[in-house]
Design an enzyme around this catalytic site. Structure first.
Site, PDB file in Angstrom:
ATOM      1  N   ASN A  51       0.779  -1.334  -0.010  1.00  0.00           N
ATOM      2  CA  ASN A  51      -0.032  -0.051   0.152  1.00  0.00           C
ATOM      3  C   ASN A  51       0.870   1.176   0.011  1.00  0.00           C
ATOM      4  O   ASN A  51       2.102   1.027  -0.088  1.00  0.00           O
ATOM      5  CB  ASN A  51      -1.046  -0.282   1.212  1.00  0.00           C
ATOM      6  CG  ASN A  51      -0.157  -0.290   2.615  1.00  0.00           C
ATOM      7  OD1 ASN A  51       0.373   0.847   2.812  1.00  0.00           O
ATOM      8  ND2 ASN A  51      -0.307  -1.243   3.344  1.00  0.00           N
TER       9      ASN A  51
ATOM     10  N   ASP B  16      -4.453  -9.354  13.087  1.00  0.00           N
ATOM     11  CA  ASP B  16      -4.691  -7.905  13.412  1.00  0.00           C
ATOM     12  C   ASP B  16      -3.598  -7.548  14.647  1.00  0.00           C
ATOM     13  O   ASP B  16      -3.953  -7.977  15.757  1.00  0.00           O
ATOM     14  CB  ASP B  16      -6.193  -7.715  13.761  1.00  0.00           C
ATOM     15  CG  ASP B  16      -6.216  -6.310  14.174  1.00  0.00           C
ATOM     16  OD1 ASP B  16      -5.348  -5.378  14.645  1.00  0.00           O
ATOM     17  OD2 ASP B  16      -7.545  -5.616  13.935  1.00  0.00           O
ATOM     18  N   ILE B  17      -2.489  -6.945  14.175  1.00  0.00           N
ATOM     19  CA  ILE B  17      -1.499  -6.923  15.111  1.00  0.00           C
ATOM     20  C   ILE B  17      -1.729  -6.121  16.505  1.00  0.00           C
ATOM     21  O   ILE B  17      -2.000  -6.932  17.560  1.00  0.00           O
ATOM     22  CB  ILE B  17      -0.132  -6.177  14.481  1.00  0.00           C
ATOM     23  CG1 ILE B  17       0.313  -6.978  13.416  1.00  0.00           C
ATOM     24  CG2 ILE B  17       0.644  -5.804  15.578  1.00  0.00           C
ATOM     25  CD1 ILE B  17       1.349  -6.374  12.618  1.00  0.00           C
TER      26      ILE B  17
ATOM     27  N   ASP C 290      -4.418  -6.144   5.221  1.00  0.00           N
ATOM     28  CA  ASP C 290      -5.492  -6.766   5.769  1.00  0.00           C
ATOM     29  C   ASP C 290      -5.390  -8.401   5.230  1.00  0.00           C
ATOM     30  O   ASP C 290      -5.743  -9.175   6.169  1.00  0.00           O
ATOM     31  CB  ASP C 290      -6.776  -6.350   5.531  1.00  0.00           C
ATOM     32  CG  ASP C 290      -7.156  -5.129   6.296  1.00  0.00           C
ATOM     33  OD1 ASP C 290      -6.527  -4.590   7.275  1.00  0.00           O
ATOM     34  OD2 ASP C 290      -7.693  -4.102   5.763  1.00  0.00           O
TER      35      ASP C 290
ATOM     36  N   LYS D 125       7.382 -18.089 -10.191  1.00  0.00           N
ATOM     37  CA  LYS D 125       6.718 -16.732 -10.838  1.00  0.00           C
ATOM     38  C   LYS D 125       5.609 -17.238 -11.509  1.00  0.00           C
ATOM     39  O   LYS D 125       5.609 -18.190 -12.361  1.00  0.00           O
ATOM     40  CB  LYS D 125       7.934 -15.908 -11.576  1.00  0.00           C
ATOM     41  CG  LYS D 125       7.288 -14.688 -12.202  1.00  0.00           C
ATOM     42  CD  LYS D 125       8.378 -13.935 -13.136  1.00  0.00           C
ATOM     43  CE  LYS D 125       7.591 -12.828 -13.850  1.00  0.00           C
ATOM     44  NZ  LYS D 125       8.276 -12.596 -15.029  1.00  0.00           N
TER      45      LYS D 125
ATOM     46  N   LYS E  48     -13.466   0.909  16.224  1.00  0.00           N
ATOM     47  CA  LYS E  48     -12.148   0.457  16.165  1.00  0.00           C
ATOM     48  C   LYS E  48     -11.685   0.326  17.502  1.00  0.00           C
ATOM     49  O   LYS E  48     -11.294  -0.656  17.727  1.00  0.00           O
ATOM     50  CB  LYS E  48     -11.250   1.176  14.862  1.00  0.00           C
ATOM     51  CG  LYS E  48     -10.011   0.474  14.593  1.00  0.00           C
ATOM     52  CD  LYS E  48      -9.471   1.161  13.526  1.00  0.00           C
ATOM     53  CE  LYS E  48      -8.151   0.308  12.857  1.00  0.00           C
ATOM     54  NZ  LYS E  48      -7.701   0.883  11.733  1.00  0.00           N
TER      55      LYS E  48
END
Ligand SMILES: Cc1cc2nc3c(=O)[nH]c(=O)nc-3n(C[C@H](O)[C@H](O)[C@H](O)COP(=O)(O)O)c2cc1C
Length: 408
Positions: free
Chosen positions: A216, A313-314, A285, A295, A347
């Site tokens: 990202n 989810d750390i 995620d 490859k 959250k």
């Protein structure tokens, strides 16, 4: 811990030959854990470059009063409020005259006039200029107005003269500031002194095959700024980072990872004795169910379907492991593109963390890959919307917010 740890020092540099000593001065102050914001007059920039001082101070140097973009980031009055102490070194004869008169025609004199705290001046000039009655009058006026004059020292001068007018050495200036910090009788040393702060930063990289990955846009800037601020506040800092192209802030222990699973393993180990863990990293995620060993080959006309499975989810995992214990204080960052506050509120309760720092990453002027950020902090005692500011300045403010949850 040094008395100067986490102290916010405004350093005004004026146009004298001794300006070259300021890089060393800033280095010494930073080694003591102080935060240093450099302001330079245009003449000072002819003796030493703002770029050098930016590199050693770790903060953009301010040179111009009438610079709309710098002013929008931290205006001259905000700068004056930010500093706890103001040191002008070297202080040129002309600067002494302007400051004694209360001029506000450049950034340094304007900040000096607006600054409402202890002021130190380290004059440096040719001995005849120092002995001139006009300089004497200006110095007397500045002292009468409350400034402390440090030096000058006597000796051989750059111009070949002998006599008083040399700027006192950087180590002596540091000592004078330490004496100020001690005399200040600071009964509330930094709450982060000696604490262990763990920060995750940057993106993660989830492999698809030996050459491709999912990632990202996170640049890591906010996490790195927070690490730098935590060191300046006296903390021991472990920075667990995904792949980014940022230098490691001085004094930080850096652990480089790629995938979310590795980040979790490193965070679990680091959090064993942590007082605070801030999850700034933009963790993927999902990852592919199975990483191809070779490859992946292109097959014309045939769509490629990837099966993705959720990543751990750390911060929620760390919260579950913490259970009812008070340490570490846990903070999640919530980068959202819509319903920012609503998502952040849910959250906070779902993950079981103490704070959520919510930011709107749909805005181009803040968040990912920007030097600025604008966030709302949701914590145990309510919600605080902070104004837009540099990620570094924001980090100092965030640490103040998080300190409220530290146990003795
Ligand atoms: C090579 C050189 C060295 C100078 N050194 C000094 C100095 O040590 N002290 C001083 O007061 N002025 C010195 N000056 C003069 C100042 O640079 C000049 O007064 C300037 O306007 C000061 O601007 P400022 O106070 O806004 O920085 C020097 C000028 C030159 C050209």
């Amino acid at each position: 811990m040094s008395r100067l740890a986490a102290r916010r020092i405004l350093l005004g540099i004026t146009g004298g030959i001794a300006a070259y000593k300021c890089c060393e001065l800033v280095r010494q102050l930073r080694r003591e854990g102080a935060e240093v914001q450099v302001l330079m007059t245009p003449a000072a920039a002819a003796f030493v470059t703002p770029l050098s001082l930016q590199a050693v101070s770790g903060r953009p140097v301010r040179t111009d009063l009438l610079d709309p973009s710098a002013e929008a980031a931290m205006g001259h009055i905000e700068l004056a409020r930010w500093g706890e102490v103001l040191l002008v070194a070297p202080a040129s004869a002309d600067a002494l005259a302007r400051l004694a008169q209360g001029h506000a025609n450049d950034l340094l004199s304007t900040c000096y006039l607006a600054f409402d705290g202890p002021k130190f001046l380290a004059p440096a000039m040719n001995q005849a200029m120092w002995r001139a009655p006009a300089t004497g009058r200006n110095v007397a006026q500045l002292e009468a107005d409350g400034a402390t004059v440090l030096g000058p020292a006597s000796g051989s001068q750059a111009c070949g003269d002998e006599g008083p007018g040399r700027m006192i050495e950087p180590a002596d200036l540091v000592q004078a500031l330490e004496a100020w910090a001690t005399a200040r009788g600071d009964s509330s040393p930094s709450p982060w002194a000696g604490r262990h702060v763990v920060i995750t930063a940057g993106p993660t990289r989830e492999a698809l095959d030996p050459v491709r990955y999912l990632t990202n846009k996170s640049s890591g800037q906010q996490g790195f700024a927070l690490a730098e601020a935590a060191v300046a506040a006296g903390a021991r800092v472990t920075l667990i980072t995904g792949p980014v192209s940022l230098p490691t802030p001085a004094g930080v222990t850096r652990i480089d990872v790629e995938a979310a699973q590795d980040m979790l393993t490193a965070a679990e180990a680091a959090c064993a004795d942590a007082d605070l863990c801030v999850a700034v990293a933009a963790v993927a995620d999902y990852r592919v169910a199975e990483v191809a060993t070779q490859k992946l080959k292109r097959q014309d006309g045939v769509p490629l379907t990837l099966t993705l499975v959720p990543n751990p989810d750390i911060i929620a995992t760390l919260a579950a492991q913490r259970g009812s214990r008070a340490r570490p204080v846990l903070v999640a960052f919530a980068a959202e593109t819509e319903n920012v506050l609503a998502h952040a509120r849910s959250k906070r309760s779902k993950k079981g963390v103490d704070f959520v720092v919510a930011n709107d990453v749909s805005r181009a002027d803040i968040g990912f890959n920007s030097e600025e950020n604008c966030v709302t902090v949701l914590g145990p005692s309510g919600e605080t919307a902070l104004p837009k500011m540099s990620k570094r300045a924001l980090s100092t403010q965030l640490l103040q917010e998080f300190a409220s949850a530290l146990t003795p």
